[in-house]
Design a protein around this motif. Structure first.
Motif, PDB file in Angstrom:
ATOM      1  N   GLY A  70       0.782  -1.184   0.010  1.00  0.00           N
ATOM      2  CA  GLY A  70       0.219  -0.216  -0.056  1.00  0.00           C
ATOM      3  C   GLY A  70       0.816   1.144  -0.019  1.00  0.00           C
ATOM      4  O   GLY A  70       0.176   2.417   0.520  1.00  0.00           O
ATOM      5  N   LEU A  71       2.007   1.215  -0.625  1.00  0.00           N
ATOM      6  CA  LEU A  71       2.948   2.474  -0.476  1.00  0.00           C
ATOM      7  C   LEU A  71       2.218   3.453  -1.438  1.00  0.00           C
ATOM      8  O   LEU A  71       2.311   4.708  -0.707  1.00  0.00           O
ATOM      9  CB  LEU A  71       4.377   2.219  -0.939  1.00  0.00           C
ATOM     10  N   VAL A  72       1.541   3.276  -2.461  1.00  0.00           N
ATOM     11  CA  VAL A  72       1.209   4.447  -3.192  1.00  0.00           C
ATOM     12  C   VAL A  72       0.027   5.360  -2.565  1.00  0.00           C
ATOM     13  O   VAL A  72       0.132   6.454  -2.281  1.00  0.00           O
ATOM     14  CB  VAL A  72       0.691   3.925  -4.626  1.00  0.00           C
ATOM     15  N   GLU A  73      -0.735   4.338  -1.807  1.00  0.00           N
ATOM     16  CA  GLU A  73      -2.054   4.979  -1.079  1.00  0.00           C
ATOM     17  C   GLU A  73      -1.381   5.755   0.099  1.00  0.00           C
ATOM     18  O   GLU A  73      -1.840   6.779   0.533  1.00  0.00           O
ATOM     19  CB  GLU A  73      -2.874   3.790  -0.551  1.00  0.00           C
ATOM     20  N   ARG A  74      -0.289   5.413   0.785  1.00  0.00           N
ATOM     21  CA  ARG A  74       0.244   6.010   1.785  1.00  0.00           C
ATOM     22  C   ARG A  74       0.783   7.276   1.450  1.00  0.00           C
ATOM     23  O   ARG A  74       0.685   8.297   2.314  1.00  0.00           O
ATOM     24  CB  ARG A  74       1.327   5.127   2.494  1.00  0.00           C
ATOM     25  N   LEU A  75       1.622   7.310   0.309  1.00  0.00           N
ATOM     26  CA  LEU A  75       2.196   8.296  -0.134  1.00  0.00           C
ATOM     27  C   LEU A  75       1.215   9.378  -0.497  1.00  0.00           C
ATOM     28  O   LEU A  75       1.318  10.714  -0.351  1.00  0.00           O
ATOM     29  CB  LEU A  75       3.101   8.050  -1.308  1.00  0.00           C
ATOM     30  N   GLU A  76      -0.002   9.057  -0.984  1.00  0.00           N
ATOM     31  CA  GLU A  76      -0.894  10.072  -1.643  1.00  0.00           C
ATOM     32  C   GLU A  76      -1.724  10.854  -0.279  1.00  0.00           C
ATOM     33  O   GLU A  76      -2.224  11.837  -0.289  1.00  0.00           O
ATOM     34  CB  GLU A  76      -1.894   9.377  -2.547  1.00  0.00           C
TER      35      GLU A  76
END
Length: 253
Positions: free
Chosen positions: A79-85
């Motif tokens: 879930g890195l992309v969601e965390r970054l967003e």
């Protein structure tokens, strides 16, 4: 358009292993042109990354693969992309250190956490402290002294019994390290725009070194420190775990 992520990691095995897994999963964009830089390591590596990417407009998101992780987020490959967003941004202005050595040579450095002066010999240091050109303490006998930013106030500053500063506070902490005279001097809180100057007294007999985020200078005669508003480091944190929350939480443990 997908998020362009650039990864970097410390040389520690655990960080290198995380780097391999994350780049397989998310790809790896060049830092130039990246939307975000993800740093894998501890606080020391995070500071190195912020200094190294100082002129890159991309924010830096750290994940803890080191020993200390006050500036880092919890590590997970998922879930890195969601965390970054969803991440919250903190903007940090570093301190600039200008050192005049006993030889007359001038050295400069930048510090995100603190600039510290430490005795470099067997005898205690003797320091004269001025703020904006006015002498405020004619003689401080000590093991050292430091000026810390809010972001660095939980690091060396806190270990030296200095105050923890809220991240949005426009103040700097001036803290003595093991003061001998005046024995009860507890340091000072200064406006962020102040320039703090240290003059090393008896420099030949009582040598002093200065350090800005591990950039060390020896044989110090004078050190001049001020905040550098023209440099802004953008640091990302998971929601509810930003620097402001961490600084508050640190005072209740």
């Amino acid at each position: 358009m997908s998020l362009r992520i650039a990864f970097c990691a410390s040389r520690a095995d655990i960080a290198q292993s995380a780097l391999a897994g994350l780049t397989r999963r998310y790809g790896d964009h060049a830092e130039e042109g990246a939307d975000v830089i993800v740093a894998l390591g501890g606080d020391g590596f995070m500071l190195q990354t912020l200094h190294r990417t100082e002129e890159n407009p991309a924010p830096v998101y750290g994940m803890n693969r080191g020993t200390v992780g006050f500036l880092m987020n919890e590590y997970s490959e998922h879930g890195l992309v969601e965390r970054l967003e969803a991440a919250e941004e903190a903007v940090l202005n570093p301190l600039t250190m200008r050192v005049i050595c006993t030889s007359g040579k001038e050295r400069r450095g930048l510090a995100i956490n603190e600039v510290s002066l430490l005795r470099a010999g067997p005898q205690a240091a003797k320091l004269r402290i001025s703020v904006d050109g006015k002498v405020r303490l004619a003689e401080l006998v000590c093991d050292g002294a430091l000026v810390a930013t809010p972001a660095g106030s939980t690091a060396y500053n806190y270990s030296a019994h200095g105050p923890i500063l809220p991240i949005g506070a426009d103040v700097l902490a001036l803290t003595a390290v093991a003061p001998f005279r005046p024995r009860r001097w507890r340091g000072a809180l200064l406006p962020k725009g102040a320039e703090v100057s240290f003059e090393v007294l008896e420099a030949d007999k009582r040598p002093v070194m200065a350090e800005a985020d591990s950039n060390a200078v020896r044989d110090v005669a004078q050190v001049h420190i001020r905040s550098e508003p023209s440099i802004a480091h953008r640091v990302l944190f998971d929601p509810g775990h930003g620097l402001e929350e961490r600084l508050i939480r640190e005072q209740f443990v």
